[in-house]
Write a protein that holds these residues in place. Structure first.
Motif, PDB file in Angstrom:
ATOM      1  N   ASN A   8       0.864  -1.179   0.000  1.00 53.86           N
ATOM      2  CA  ASN A   8       0.000   0.000   0.000  1.00 53.86           C
ATOM      3  C   ASN A   8       0.904   1.233   0.000  1.00 53.86           C
ATOM      4  OD1 ASN A   8      -1.742   2.128   0.509  1.00 53.86           O
ATOM      5  ND2 ASN A   8      -2.945   1.021   2.027  1.00 53.86           N
ATOM      6  N   ARG A   9       0.919   1.949  -1.108  1.00 57.72           N
ATOM      7  CA  ARG A   9       1.743   3.157  -1.222  1.00 57.72           C
ATOM      8  C   ARG A   9       0.927   4.432  -1.017  1.00 57.72           C
ATOM      9  NH1 ARG A   9       6.800   2.309  -3.828  1.00 57.72           N
ATOM     10  NH2 ARG A   9       7.061   0.205  -4.687  1.00 57.72           N
ATOM     11  N   GLU A  10      -0.377   4.293  -0.870  1.00 63.99           N
ATOM     12  CA  GLU A  10      -1.247   5.465  -0.707  1.00 63.99           C
ATOM     13  C   GLU A  10      -1.544   5.655   0.781  1.00 63.99           C
ATOM     14  OE1 GLU A  10      -4.651   4.856  -3.136  1.00 63.99           O
ATOM     15  OE2 GLU A  10      -3.516   4.840  -5.016  1.00 63.99           O
ATOM     16  N   PHE A  11      -0.602   6.251   1.480  1.00 67.95           N
ATOM     17  CA  PHE A  11      -0.732   6.391   2.921  1.00 67.95           C
ATOM     18  C   PHE A  11      -0.762   7.859   3.332  1.00 67.95           C
ATOM     19  CE2 PHE A  11       3.658   5.533   1.663  1.00 67.95           C
ATOM     20  CZ  PHE A  11       4.329   6.651   2.139  1.00 67.95           C
ATOM     21  N   ARG A  32      -9.492   6.066   7.559  1.00 71.73           N
ATOM     22  CA  ARG A  32      -8.256   5.298   7.697  1.00 71.73           C
ATOM     23  C   ARG A  32      -7.951   5.056   9.171  1.00 71.73           C
ATOM     24  NH1 ARG A  32      -5.640   6.237   2.683  1.00 71.73           N
ATOM     25  NH2 ARG A  32      -3.994   4.770   3.260  1.00 71.73           N
ATOM     26  N   GLY A 113       5.963   2.524   1.976  1.00 66.92           N
ATOM     27  CA  GLY A 113       4.592   2.059   2.133  1.00 66.92           C
ATOM     28  C   GLY A 113       4.511   1.023   3.232  1.00 66.92           C
ATOM     29  N   GLU A 119      -4.317  -5.907   3.034  1.00 62.70           N
ATOM     30  CA  GLU A 119      -3.733  -6.283   1.743  1.00 62.70           C
ATOM     31  C   GLU A 119      -3.718  -7.803   1.582  1.00 62.70           C
ATOM     32  OE1 GLU A 119      -3.540  -2.508   2.224  1.00 62.70           O
ATOM     33  OE2 GLU A 119      -2.117  -3.527   3.558  1.00 62.70           O
TER      34      GLU A 119
END
Length: 260
Positions: A8-11, A32, A113, A119
């Protein structure tokens, strides 16, 4: 298969000195449960609802407006590399000592990430179609608490057992669940000035989540996983029709151990 394929790179990111109230409102608005903490480009830790239990005494005693992200973030972490095997990291996530439900991922010594049970739940749906029943992965004898039990006792029980959630009973009837999100919201409320309740007055029924989604031991596990993803929840009570157990996102990691 490598971790880089599911990372997960969208943090969300915060600085250590970010006011905790501001950070909490951002996480809530984005739906989140965690954020990565950086200071001048260097990774410092993780802010998560999971860390509130360990720091509950501080949150109890300190006005919310005086707290910063640094006060409650988790710093003692395990890491995964971008090229690590997903089965190896699943085992690390399942057995790590930290209360966190994620592992930061590094690429060339920089955190880029993380991977979490969410995930892996998505990966489980892709890889293990019609291979597991809920009863093969679920937790039997799940942690429970009566609806009248006071909040401080709930927190002590979670600290002692290391659990992240408890099912709430009224007699033999399942009436709700207390997750770390429920607890963190309650602690935030208690720590704010002019609150109408103190944490000493709250009991399990006051803070629990109601109207639960449930599953059965014979349901295909990927269907239960899809229910969790679609409803943005991390566990399902298992009934048949009486309460038999609980299935969490982390339980899907067991499949990677079995098949790995």
């Amino acid at each position: 298969m490598h971790v880089g394929e599911i990372i997960n790179r969208e943090f969300i990111t915060f600085k250590p000195q970010t006011p905790l109230l501001k950070a909490g409102k951002v996480l809530e608005s984005k739906g989140r449960g965690q954020a990565l903490v950086f200071d001048e480009g260097k990774f410092r830790g993780v802010l998560s609802k999971d860390t509130f239990i360990g720091k509950s005494s501080l949150v109890f005693e300190t006005p919310a407006e005086d707290l910063q992200v640094a006060d409650v973030m988790e710093e003692n972490l395990e890491y995964a590399g971008i090229g690590d095997d997903v089965f190896d990291v699943a085992d690390k996530l399942l057995t790590q000592k930290s209360v966190l439900d994620l592992i930061p991922v590094k690429e060339e010594e920089q955190v880029v990430g993380y991977v979490s049970s969410k995930e892996y739940t998505k990966l489980f749906i892709e890889k293990y179609d019609n291979q597991f029943k809920v009863g093969q992965l679920m937790q039997y004898n799940p942690p429970t608490v009566e609806s009248y039990v006071l909040l401080d006792k709930v927190i002590k029980e979670l600290k002692t057992t290391g659990e992240r959630k408890m099912l709430v009973l009224s007699g033999r009837n399942l009436v709700g669940i207390i997750t770390l999100k429920d607890l963190s919201l309650a602690l935030f409320s208690c720590s704010q000035k002019n609150t109408t309740h103190t944490c000493c007055e709250l009991n399990a029924e006051d803070i629990m989540t109601r109207n639960l989604k449930t599953t059965t031991p014979n349901e295909r596990a990927e269907y239960a996983a899809e229910t969790m993803i679609q409803n943005r929840i991390s566990c399902l009570p298992v009934q048949n029709p009486a309460l038999e157990g609980m299935l969490t996102r982390k339980d899907f990691l067991k499949a990677f151990e079995i098949k790995g």
